[in-house]
Design an enzyme around this catalytic site. Structure first.
Site, PDB file in Angstrom:
ATOM      1  N   LYS A 174     -16.106  -3.657   3.151  1.00 26.73           N
ATOM      2  CA  LYS A 174     -16.949  -2.466   3.350  1.00 26.73           C
ATOM      3  C   LYS A 174     -17.347  -1.922   1.977  1.00 26.73           C
ATOM      4  CE  LYS A 174     -15.173  -1.532   7.966  1.00 26.73           C
ATOM      5  NZ  LYS A 174     -13.887  -2.189   8.226  1.00 26.73           N
TER       6      LYS A 174
ATOM      7  N   ARG B 286     -15.350 -10.696   4.168  1.00 26.15           N
ATOM      8  CA  ARG B 286     -14.558 -10.219   5.302  1.00 26.15           C
ATOM      9  C   ARG B 286     -13.099 -10.584   5.068  1.00 26.15           C
ATOM     10  NH1 ARG B 286     -17.227  -8.033   9.105  1.00 26.15           N
ATOM     11  NH2 ARG B 286     -19.293  -7.893   8.201  1.00 26.15           N
TER      12      ARG B 286
ATOM     13  N   TYR C 298      -4.279 -26.083   4.099  1.00 33.90           N
ATOM     14  CA  TYR C 298      -3.258 -25.300   4.823  1.00 33.90           C
ATOM     15  C   TYR C 298      -2.209 -24.813   3.834  1.00 33.90           C
ATOM     16  CZ  TYR C 298      -3.656 -24.748   9.803  1.00 33.90           C
ATOM     17  OH  TYR C 298      -4.007 -24.295  11.032  1.00 33.90           O
TER      18      TYR C 298
ATOM     19  N   THR D  11      -9.785  -3.116   4.936  1.00 32.34           N
ATOM     20  CA  THR D  11     -10.604  -4.317   4.949  1.00 32.34           C
ATOM     21  C   THR D  11     -11.173  -4.470   3.549  1.00 32.34           C
ATOM     22  OG1 THR D  11     -12.398  -2.945   5.803  1.00 32.34           O
ATOM     23  CG2 THR D  11     -11.268  -4.338   7.392  1.00 32.34           C
TER      24      THR D  11
ATOM     25  N   GLU E  42       0.553 -22.239   4.880  1.00 31.72           N
ATOM     26  CA  GLU E  42       1.402 -21.227   5.545  1.00 31.72           C
ATOM     27  C   GLU E  42       2.565 -20.827   4.648  1.00 31.72           C
ATOM     28  OE1 GLU E  42       2.488 -22.380   9.548  1.00 31.72           O
ATOM     29  OE2 GLU E  42       0.370 -22.777   9.967  1.00 31.72           O
TER      30      GLU E  42
ATOM     31  N   ASP F  28      -5.285   4.029   6.791  1.00 27.77           N
ATOM     32  CA  ASP F  28      -6.248   2.932   6.948  1.00 27.77           C
ATOM     33  C   ASP F  28      -7.497   3.329   6.161  1.00 27.77           C
ATOM     34  OD1 ASP F  28      -8.227   1.179   7.690  1.00 27.77           O
ATOM     35  OD2 ASP F  28      -7.706   1.155   9.816  1.00 27.77           O
TER      36      ASP F  28
HETATM   37  N1  DSN Z   1     -16.241  -2.362  12.934  1.00 30.90           N
HETATM   38  C1  DSN Z   1     -15.880  -1.530  11.831  1.00 30.90           C
HETATM   39  C2  DSN Z   1     -16.902  -0.482  11.552  1.00 30.90           C
HETATM   40  O1  DSN Z   1     -18.063  -0.763  11.796  1.00 30.90           O
HETATM   41  O2  DSN Z   1     -16.583   0.589  11.094  1.00 30.90           O
HETATM   42  C3  DSN Z   1     -14.543  -0.955  12.018  1.00 30.90           C
HETATM   43  O3  DSN Z   1     -13.689  -1.977  12.338  1.00 30.90           O
END
Ligand code: DSN
Length: 430
Positions: free
Chosen positions: A225, A231, A51, A222, A53, A196
């Site tokens: 990707k 993730r 932990y 994120t 925080e 974003d």
């Molecule tokens: N779920 C993601 C995507 O597949 O683009 C976006 O959050």
């Protein structure tokens, strides 16, 4: 030491099943990727036990020396890679990152403006069912008939509704985001601009897409990707840092770092996921290597090659093609709903997702299109020649989506192709 296969064989079998699925199939969902063994190792590390925080140097728990250093490394790597002065690497994923930005910049009932889901936006950009459309007054811009973002509509809506926040970015937009145009509109109405970049972060780092750094006020992304990490998510911005334990002297652009940090904790989250932070640090290190630039370049080359192949078979691509890693295929002219296409392709070993297209008359769970992307195939080392084959497989399956023999034949060919591009050759959970 007892391995998972000994302590919980049922679960080990399931993870192995997923590994085999990923190895033997073509993963064409554009938001997915295949992380390195190093990222997997960090993600499965002892950081999960701790932990912590708070932020490095100011935690609510003892024993944080090592995780402080891990988080500092992740933050420093993010700042260097994107060229910003502040990085928060704690958001558990993309939606919490966007929630934190809204929490930091808006009061309940304030107006935000984002791209409609059907036009390629994300739920957190103001969908009425989402927090962003429930707690804030959401105004949604869309795309033109040709699929490009409708800048005129965006400007007109901004002038009419004077949003406090404009969000740009999306999940199914195959073209370049023109950050300076959106900033112009945001400035005209005094709005913050949130970029974003979840889908294109890896392309930005690899020089294949313009960066919003220095243009947008805040950037969320994120990490799993095109950036090819675990993730997770990050919030990036410039500004002056003040002690996060106290409210900043004022809520303004100058103090964005503290406003963002306080929105994450104590605003929205408790303890950061230290194993996830460690894996993000590893991925950022990988993305800083020269090979990553080649990777990003090849993603786009492959997406364009896949587009060319599909166009040959009379598939209708929204906007007519792609500038990035993804393609949005409107199947209306083929008479196949996206849901049926997804099922037939998945059965043939090509994993895609059904997707709405701009101005879709159908609903998100049964939309008119499918979405395809090349990040995963590119990670495996596939190039233009393989993209041509993938286009051909898609055409064969969608020309006969009910024909089990066609699906089985393509499935075998896909498996043979994938065997030439192994993902984790020495990994087994059994
Ligand atoms: N779920 C993601 C995507 O597949 O683009 C976006 O959050």
């Amino acid at each position: 030491m007892m391995y998972l296969s000994q302590t919980d064989p049922e679960l080990a079998q399931l993870i192995q099943r997923e590994l085999v699925r990923e190895q033997e199939g073509l993963e064409l969902i554009p938001s997915e990727n295949i992380v390195s063994r190093a990222v997997l190792e960090a993600l499965g590390s002892v950081g999960t036990n701790k932990y912590s925080e708070g932020y490095p140097g100011k935690r609510y728990y003892g024993g944080c020396e090592a995780v402080d250093a891990v988080e500092n490394l992740a933050r420093d790597r993010a700042k260097a890679l994107f060229g910003v002065t502040h990085a928060n690497v704690q958001p558990h994923s993309g939606s919490p990152a966007n929630q934190a930005v809204c929490f930091a910049l808006l009061n309940p009932g304030d107006t935000l403006m984002g791209m409609h889901l059907y036009a390629g936006g994300h739920m957190t950009h103001g969908l009425e069912l989402n927090f962003s459309g429930t707690y804030y007054h959401s105004v949604q811009y869309t795309a033109r008939q040709d699929g490009y973002i409708d800048i005129n509509e965006m400007r007109a809506l901004a002038q009419e509704h004077k949003p406090k926040l404009i969000i740009v970015g999306g999940t199914a937009y195959p073209r370049i985001y023109e950050w300076t145009l959106y900033k112009e509109i945001a400035d005209e109405v005094g709005a913050y601009l949130l970029a974003d970049i979840s889908h294109v972060a890896g392309l930005i780092v690899g020089g294949q897409h313009p960066t919003p750094v220095g243009i947008a006020d805040v950037i969320t992304t994120t990490t799993h990707k095109t950036l090819r990490g675990p993730r997770g998510a990050m919030i990036l911005c410039n500004g002056e840092e003040s002690d996060y334990l106290k409210p900043p002297p004022e809520k303004s652009r100058k103090y964005l770092p503290t406003m963002i940090d306080r929105a994450i904790i104590p605003g929205l989250q408790g303890g950061p996921h230290n194993h996830q932070t460690a894996a993000i640090a590893v991925a950022l290190h990988e993305a800083a290597q020269p090979e990553f630039k080649e990777y990003a370049e090849q993603i786009v080359i492959n997406a364009k090659a896949l587009a060319d192949s599909l166009l040959q078979y009379d598939f209708h691509l929204v906007t007519g093609g792609t500038d990035n890693h993804l393609l949005l295929v409107d199947l209306t002219n083929k008479g196949i709903p996206g849901k049926v296409a997804e099922k037939a392709l998945v059965d043939a070993g090509l994993t895609v997702n059904k997707n709405t297209v701009p101005h879709d008359p159908r609903k998100p769970y049964d939309p008119s299109g499918i979405r395809l992307g090349t990040p995963t195939l590119t990670t495996r080392g596939m190039k233009k020649e393989e993209m041509k084959k993938v286009g051909q497989y898609i055409n064969r399956v969608l020309s006969a989506p009910d024909d089990a023999r066609v699906i089985e034949t393509v499935r075998q060919e896909v498996k043979d192709l994938c065997a030439q591009f192994p993902i984790y050759p020495d990994l087994s959970y059994l």
